[in-house]
Write a protein that holds these residues in place. Structure first.
Motif, PDB file in Angstrom:
ATOM      1  N   ALA B  38       0.909  -1.223  -0.022  1.00  0.00           N
ATOM      2  CA  ALA B  38       0.007   0.106  -0.073  1.00  0.00           C
ATOM      3  C   ALA B  38       0.957   1.260  -0.040  1.00  0.00           C
ATOM      4  CB  ALA B  38      -0.746   0.055   1.362  1.00  0.00           C
ATOM      5  N   ALA B  39       2.153   1.400   0.751  1.00  0.00           N
ATOM      6  CA  ALA B  39       2.805   2.390   0.869  1.00  0.00           C
ATOM      7  C   ALA B  39       3.572   2.763  -0.495  1.00  0.00           C
ATOM      8  CB  ALA B  39       3.763   2.183   2.193  1.00  0.00           C
ATOM      9  N   GLN B  40       4.030   1.500  -1.212  1.00  0.00           N
ATOM     10  CA  GLN B  40       4.671   1.616  -2.389  1.00  0.00           C
ATOM     11  C   GLN B  40       3.760   2.238  -3.566  1.00  0.00           C
ATOM     12  OE1 GLN B  40       6.414  -2.222  -3.061  1.00  0.00           O
ATOM     13  NE2 GLN B  40       8.182  -1.564  -1.842  1.00  0.00           N
ATOM     14  N   LEU B  41       2.565   1.769  -3.334  1.00  0.00           N
ATOM     15  CA  LEU B  41       1.500   2.076  -4.472  1.00  0.00           C
ATOM     16  C   LEU B  41       1.056   3.629  -3.974  1.00  0.00           C
ATOM     17  CD1 LEU B  41      -0.289   1.612  -6.868  1.00  0.00           C
ATOM     18  CD2 LEU B  41      -2.315   0.883  -4.989  1.00  0.00           C
ATOM     19  N   HIS B  42       1.022   4.155  -3.115  1.00  0.00           N
ATOM     20  CA  HIS B  42       1.007   5.610  -2.507  1.00  0.00           C
ATOM     21  C   HIS B  42       2.254   6.297  -3.205  1.00  0.00           C
ATOM     22  CE1 HIS B  42      -0.415   9.157  -0.287  1.00  0.00           C
ATOM     23  NE2 HIS B  42       1.075   9.301  -0.143  1.00  0.00           N
ATOM     24  N   GLU B  43       3.136   5.831  -2.889  1.00  0.00           N
ATOM     25  CA  GLU B  43       4.627   6.491  -3.428  1.00  0.00           C
ATOM     26  C   GLU B  43       4.475   6.684  -4.939  1.00  0.00           C
ATOM     27  OE1 GLU B  43       8.151   4.738  -1.889  1.00  0.00           O
ATOM     28  OE2 GLU B  43       9.456   6.179  -2.997  1.00  0.00           O
ATOM     29  N   LYS B  44       4.008   5.476  -5.499  1.00  0.00           N
ATOM     30  CA  LYS B  44       3.942   5.727  -7.131  1.00  0.00           C
ATOM     31  C   LYS B  44       3.007   6.852  -7.584  1.00  0.00           C
ATOM     32  CE  LYS B  44       5.024   1.042  -8.749  1.00  0.00           C
ATOM     33  NZ  LYS B  44       4.558  -0.100  -9.623  1.00  0.00           N
ATOM     34  N   ALA B  45       1.776   6.675  -6.948  1.00  0.00           N
ATOM     35  CA  ALA B  45       0.887   7.848  -7.065  1.00  0.00           C
ATOM     36  C   ALA B  45       1.424   9.160  -7.123  1.00  0.00           C
ATOM     37  CB  ALA B  45      -0.196   7.699  -6.341  1.00  0.00           C
ATOM     38  N   ILE B  46       2.015   9.356  -5.790  1.00  0.00           N
ATOM     39  CA  ILE B  46       2.595  10.713  -5.669  1.00  0.00           C
ATOM     40  C   ILE B  46       3.727  11.155  -6.654  1.00  0.00           C
ATOM     41  CG2 ILE B  46       3.861  12.300  -4.060  1.00  0.00           C
ATOM     42  CD1 ILE B  46       1.102  11.387  -3.225  1.00  0.00           C
ATOM     43  N   GLY B  47       4.520   9.982  -7.229  1.00  0.00           N
ATOM     44  CA  GLY B  47       5.393  10.094  -8.136  1.00  0.00           C
ATOM     45  C   GLY B  47       4.727  10.506  -9.573  1.00  0.00           C
ATOM     46  N   ALA B  48       3.454   9.978  -9.820  1.00  0.00           N
ATOM     47  CA  ALA B  48       2.842  10.218 -11.013  1.00  0.00           C
ATOM     48  C   ALA B  48       2.300  11.603 -11.208  1.00  0.00           C
ATOM     49  CB  ALA B  48       1.794   9.243 -11.231  1.00  0.00           C
ATOM     50  N   ILE B  49       2.146  12.156  -9.857  1.00  0.00           N
ATOM     51  CA  ILE B  49       1.399  13.639 -10.009  1.00  0.00           C
ATOM     52  C   ILE B  49       2.604  14.548 -10.125  1.00  0.00           C
ATOM     53  CG2 ILE B  49       0.475  15.302  -8.195  1.00  0.00           C
ATOM     54  CD1 ILE B  49      -0.982  12.844  -6.832  1.00  0.00           C
ATOM     55  N   ARG B  50       3.900  14.116  -9.330  1.00  0.00           N
ATOM     56  CA  ARG B  50       5.140  14.949  -9.412  1.00  0.00           C
ATOM     57  C   ARG B  50       5.413  14.959 -10.989  1.00  0.00           C
ATOM     58  NH1 ARG B  50       7.257  13.716  -3.673  1.00  0.00           N
ATOM     59  NH2 ARG B  50       5.998  15.039  -2.632  1.00  0.00           N
ATOM     60  N   LEU B  51       5.596  13.693 -11.576  1.00  0.00           N
ATOM     61  CA  LEU B  51       6.007  13.808 -13.128  1.00  0.00           C
ATOM     62  C   LEU B  51       5.067  14.640 -13.931  1.00  0.00           C
ATOM     63  CD1 LEU B  51       6.558   9.856 -13.825  1.00  0.00           C
ATOM     64  CD2 LEU B  51       8.176  11.884 -13.945  1.00  0.00           C
ATOM     65  N   TRP B  52       3.661  14.657 -13.710  1.00  0.00           N
ATOM     66  CA  TRP B  52       3.124  15.265 -14.338  1.00  0.00           C
ATOM     67  C   TRP B  52       2.983  16.841 -14.297  1.00  0.00           C
ATOM     68  CZ3 TRP B  52      -1.117  13.472 -17.861  1.00  0.00           C
ATOM     69  CH2 TRP B  52      -1.810  14.747 -18.590  1.00  0.00           C
ATOM     70  N   GLY B  53       3.294  17.110 -12.971  1.00  0.00           N
ATOM     71  CA  GLY B  53       3.299  18.461 -12.704  1.00  0.00           C
ATOM     72  C   GLY B  53       4.623  19.120 -13.233  1.00  0.00           C
ATOM     73  N   ARG B  54       5.757  18.378 -13.066  1.00  0.00           N
ATOM     74  CA  ARG B  54       6.998  18.751 -13.740  1.00  0.00           C
ATOM     75  C   ARG B  54       6.849  19.057 -15.266  1.00  0.00           C
ATOM     76  NH1 ARG B  54      10.825  14.486 -12.001  1.00  0.00           N
ATOM     77  NH2 ARG B  54      10.714  15.700 -10.051  1.00  0.00           N
ATOM     78  N   ALA B  55       6.146  18.229 -15.929  1.00  0.00           N
ATOM     79  CA  ALA B  55       5.980  18.195 -17.348  1.00  0.00           C
ATOM     80  C   ALA B  55       5.121  19.342 -17.598  1.00  0.00           C
ATOM     81  CB  ALA B  55       5.283  16.904 -17.695  1.00  0.00           C
ATOM     82  N   ASP B  56       4.113  19.521 -16.822  1.00  0.00           N
ATOM     83  CA  ASP B  56       3.334  20.618 -17.369  1.00  0.00           C
ATOM     84  C   ASP B  56       3.975  21.966 -17.049  1.00  0.00           C
ATOM     85  OD1 ASP B  56       0.581  21.330 -17.761  1.00  0.00           O
ATOM     86  OD2 ASP B  56       0.206  21.835 -15.514  1.00  0.00           O
ATOM     87  N   LEU B  57       4.757  22.214 -15.786  1.00  0.00           N
ATOM     88  CA  LEU B  57       5.472  23.465 -15.590  1.00  0.00           C
ATOM     89  C   LEU B  57       6.568  23.638 -16.630  1.00  0.00           C
ATOM     90  CD1 LEU B  57       6.076  25.366 -13.719  1.00  0.00           C
ATOM     91  CD2 LEU B  57       7.678  24.161 -12.259  1.00  0.00           C
ATOM     92  N   LYS B  58       7.354  22.583 -17.068  1.00  0.00           N
ATOM     93  CA  LYS B  58       8.186  22.846 -17.990  1.00  0.00           C
ATOM     94  C   LYS B  58       7.582  23.343 -19.381  1.00  0.00           C
ATOM     95  CE  LYS B  58      12.163  20.351 -18.845  1.00  0.00           C
ATOM     96  NZ  LYS B  58      12.821  19.244 -19.026  1.00  0.00           N
ATOM     97  N   LYS B  59       6.577  22.675 -19.721  1.00  0.00           N
ATOM     98  CA  LYS B  59       5.550  23.105 -21.087  1.00  0.00           C
ATOM     99  C   LYS B  59       5.334  24.685 -20.687  1.00  0.00           C
ATOM    100  CE  LYS B  59       2.143  21.632 -24.033  1.00  0.00           C
ATOM    101  NZ  LYS B  59       1.634  22.874 -24.278  1.00  0.00           N
ATOM    102  N   ARG B  60       5.007  24.851 -19.632  1.00  0.00           N
ATOM    103  CA  ARG B  60       3.991  26.323 -19.453  1.00  0.00           C
ATOM    104  C   ARG B  60       5.478  27.437 -19.661  1.00  0.00           C
ATOM    105  NH1 ARG B  60       2.959  28.341 -14.043  1.00  0.00           N
ATOM    106  NH2 ARG B  60       3.167  26.472 -13.074  1.00  0.00           N
ATOM    107  N   LEU B  61       6.700  26.901 -18.996  1.00  0.00           N
ATOM    108  CA  LEU B  61       7.769  27.944 -19.073  1.00  0.00           C
ATOM    109  C   LEU B  61       8.263  28.064 -20.432  1.00  0.00           C
ATOM    110  CD1 LEU B  61       9.901  26.763 -15.847  1.00  0.00           C
ATOM    111  CD2 LEU B  61       8.767  28.886 -16.202  1.00  0.00           C
ATOM    112  N   ALA B  62       7.919  26.829 -21.256  1.00  0.00           N
ATOM    113  CA  ALA B  62       8.533  26.922 -22.424  1.00  0.00           C
ATOM    114  C   ALA B  62       8.038  27.645 -23.717  1.00  0.00           C
ATOM    115  CB  ALA B  62       9.057  25.205 -23.014  1.00  0.00           C
ATOM    116  N   ASP B  63       6.476  27.443 -23.278  1.00  0.00           N
ATOM    117  CA  ASP B  63       5.286  27.889 -24.077  1.00  0.00           C
ATOM    118  C   ASP B  63       5.320  29.601 -24.131  1.00  0.00           C
ATOM    119  OD1 ASP B  63       5.331  25.456 -25.372  1.00  0.00           O
ATOM    120  OD2 ASP B  63       3.257  25.283 -24.387  1.00  0.00           O
ATOM    121  N   ARG B  64       6.193  30.161 -22.924  1.00  0.00           N
ATOM    122  CA  ARG B  64       5.925  31.497 -22.849  1.00  0.00           C
ATOM    123  C   ARG B  64       6.652  32.314 -23.885  1.00  0.00           C
ATOM    124  NH1 ARG B  64       8.424  33.100 -19.013  1.00  0.00           N
ATOM    125  NH2 ARG B  64       7.225  34.795 -18.667  1.00  0.00           N
ATOM    126  N   PRO B  65       6.129  33.429 -24.517  1.00  0.00           N
ATOM    127  CA  PRO B  65       6.963  34.223 -25.476  1.00  0.00           C
ATOM    128  C   PRO B  65       8.222  34.718 -24.775  1.00  0.00           C
ATOM    129  CG  PRO B  65       4.783  35.518 -24.667  1.00  0.00           C
ATOM    130  CD  PRO B  65       4.841  34.189 -24.150  1.00  0.00           C
TER     131      PRO B  65
END
Lengths: 192, 279
Positions: B38-65
């Protein structure tokens, strides 16, 4: 009296933690051209890779601040960001060897080998794809809520206001359900 | 999992537990497989959220004029002069431009054996010479059949003089055939990576390559029953090989029969050949 360098770093960190809009974007823009020029002299690589390293540097800084792992700096924010970007580039590219001088980044890295630890990549590629695919599958509202809570470290109180929930408990229950749903999808994908 | 455990795990990963609570959670993680899962699954879920957040943030920074750097043309003359000075310095100091290339991979090491008579293994992807089907003992049969698991994604480009992640260190040792080092660096991996089926498969292969088939089998037995189809199939193959290496011929044969009967297994043909040699 506080050193003006560390004072600026402290103010930047506090502003980020407080969710002040535009801080990260300003940092990104302010030092980007200088980083691209500086790193371009040190590494034989493409402008796209330098740009990517700069984005990673800013993201690492943001994540460390938001998670509470970085609360103060003993160098400038610029030096910290350059050091992270530099380490990022070192992972994949050869460095041009000879330099007649050392700058603040070299000194910061030399004096603080633990200054920055890159932990973006320690995951299997297929695991990364699986986790991102699971995130894609949850509802946009759940995704937004989870990102605010677990990536941006937004408080329950703030989430309640921003997402217009009636109580703390409603936020917590929705978060728990969204997280449970994400775990279920990850479990299903892992077993196929 | 009950609500109390769910909250406990969440607080553990948010580092909100008291020292006593943290120790208690870590004890349970070590002794309670369901709680650990259960703990490992929790860690994976948090990892998924962070991966998504990181990709989203990078895209947001890269897409700015992009903003123009203020005053970027102001010091052009000074920069030209500096450039000239650097060129002159470079000219009078003719040193090599790049770091020396990474040293050639070291040959595979041969550690003390836990089962005698097993010849050393080649690094992943390198074939062993074929052995004669007659009169070959199990150990030799193993040596002529065993090829450490490999796949394209294992190749890493990390250089010796660069900061490395624990995963890269582990992979680099493994792909270079430095299996002892791979086994040692496995210990430095975070728990979620240690428990990943692919990591378990690589560790078991490193153990097989260093003649530790009993330890390898202990890892491969649960892996071969894993819900992850790909690694389960590879797990069954290497489990059969570890049984062969340990001299457990009847168990090895039974395992190979199952692989031979499994049309979806990528090791079906190898199992058929090996069974012939075992007859």
């Amino acid at each position: 009296m506080q050193n003006p360098v560390t004072k600026f770093a402290q103010e930047t960190i506090s502003a980020l933690r407080d969710g002040q809009p535009g801080i990260l974007e300003d940092l990104y823009d302010q030092f980007r051209p200088a980083f691209l020029a500086w790193a371009g002299k040190r590494f034989r690589t493409t402008p796209g890779d330098l740009e990517d390293a700069w984005q990673d540097a800013v993201v690492v800084f943001y994540e460390k601040v938001m998670s509470g792992r970085l609360t103060a700096l003993n160098c400038t924010v610029r030096t910290y960001l350059f050091a992270v970007g530099y380490k990022r580039l070192l992972k994949n590219y050869r460095k041009i060897n000879r330099f007649l001088w050392q700058d603040a980044v070299d000194k910061a890295l030399k004096n603080n080998p633990e200054l920055v630890l890159i932990d973006l990549d320690d995951i299997w590629e297929e695991e990364r794809d699986l986790l991102l695919a699971a995130m894609e599958q949850i509802s946009p509202r759940c995704r937004d809520l989870l990102l605010k809570r677990y990536y941006e470290e937004t408080s329950i109180e703030e989430l309640m206001q921003r997402f217009e929930y009636a109580s703390h408990n409603s936020v917590s229950v929705t978060l728990a359900n969204c997280l449970a749903n994400l775990k279920k999808i990850i479990q299903e994908k892992s077993s196929t | 999992m009950n609500e109390q455990d769910r909250l406990l795990i969440e607080r553990y990963y948010r580092q909100e537990l008291t020292e006593a609570e943290r120790l208690s959670v870590e004890q349970r993680l070590a002794s309670d497989p369901a709680f650990r899962a259960a703990a490992q699954l929790h860690e994976k879920a948090i990892g998924a959220i962070r991966l998504w957040g990181r990709a989203d943030l990078k895209k947001r920074l890269a897409d700015r004029p992009l903003k123009r750097e203020p005053g970027s043309r102001k010091g052009l003359f000074v920069h030209v002069l500096l450039l000239l000075a650097v060129v002159v310095a470079w000219w009078i100091w003719p040193a090599p431009l790049v770091d020396a290339p990474a040293p050639a991979p070291a040959p595979p090491t041969v550690p003390p054996v836990d089962t005698p008579a097993l010849p050393p293994a080649a690094p992943p992807g390198r074939s062993q010479p074929a052995a004669s089907p007659k009169t070959i003992p199990a150990a030799e049969l193993f040596a002529s059949t065993f090829k450490p698991y490999t796949e394209a994604s294992l190749q890493v480009t990390v250089r010796d003089n660069t900061p490395q992640t624990p995963l890269n260190t582990f992979l680099q040792s493994y792909t270079r055939g430095q299996y002892d080092q791979a086994i040692a660096s496995f210990e430095l991996l975070p728990a979620t990576l240690k428990d990943a089926p692919k990591t378990q498969l690589l560790l078991a292969n490193a153990l097989l390559a260093t003649r530790q088939p009993v330890r390898a089998a202990a890892i491969l037995a649960p892996l071969s029953q894993s819900a992850h189809a790909k690694y389960a199939a590879d797990g069954r193959w290497y489990l059969a090989l570890s049984q062969l290496a340990s001299g457990e011929l009847s168990r090895a044969r039974a395992a190979l029969e199952l692989i031979r009967a499994d049309a979806s297994s990528s090791h079906q043909a190898e199992a058929r050949d090996l069974l012939k040699k075992l007859q």
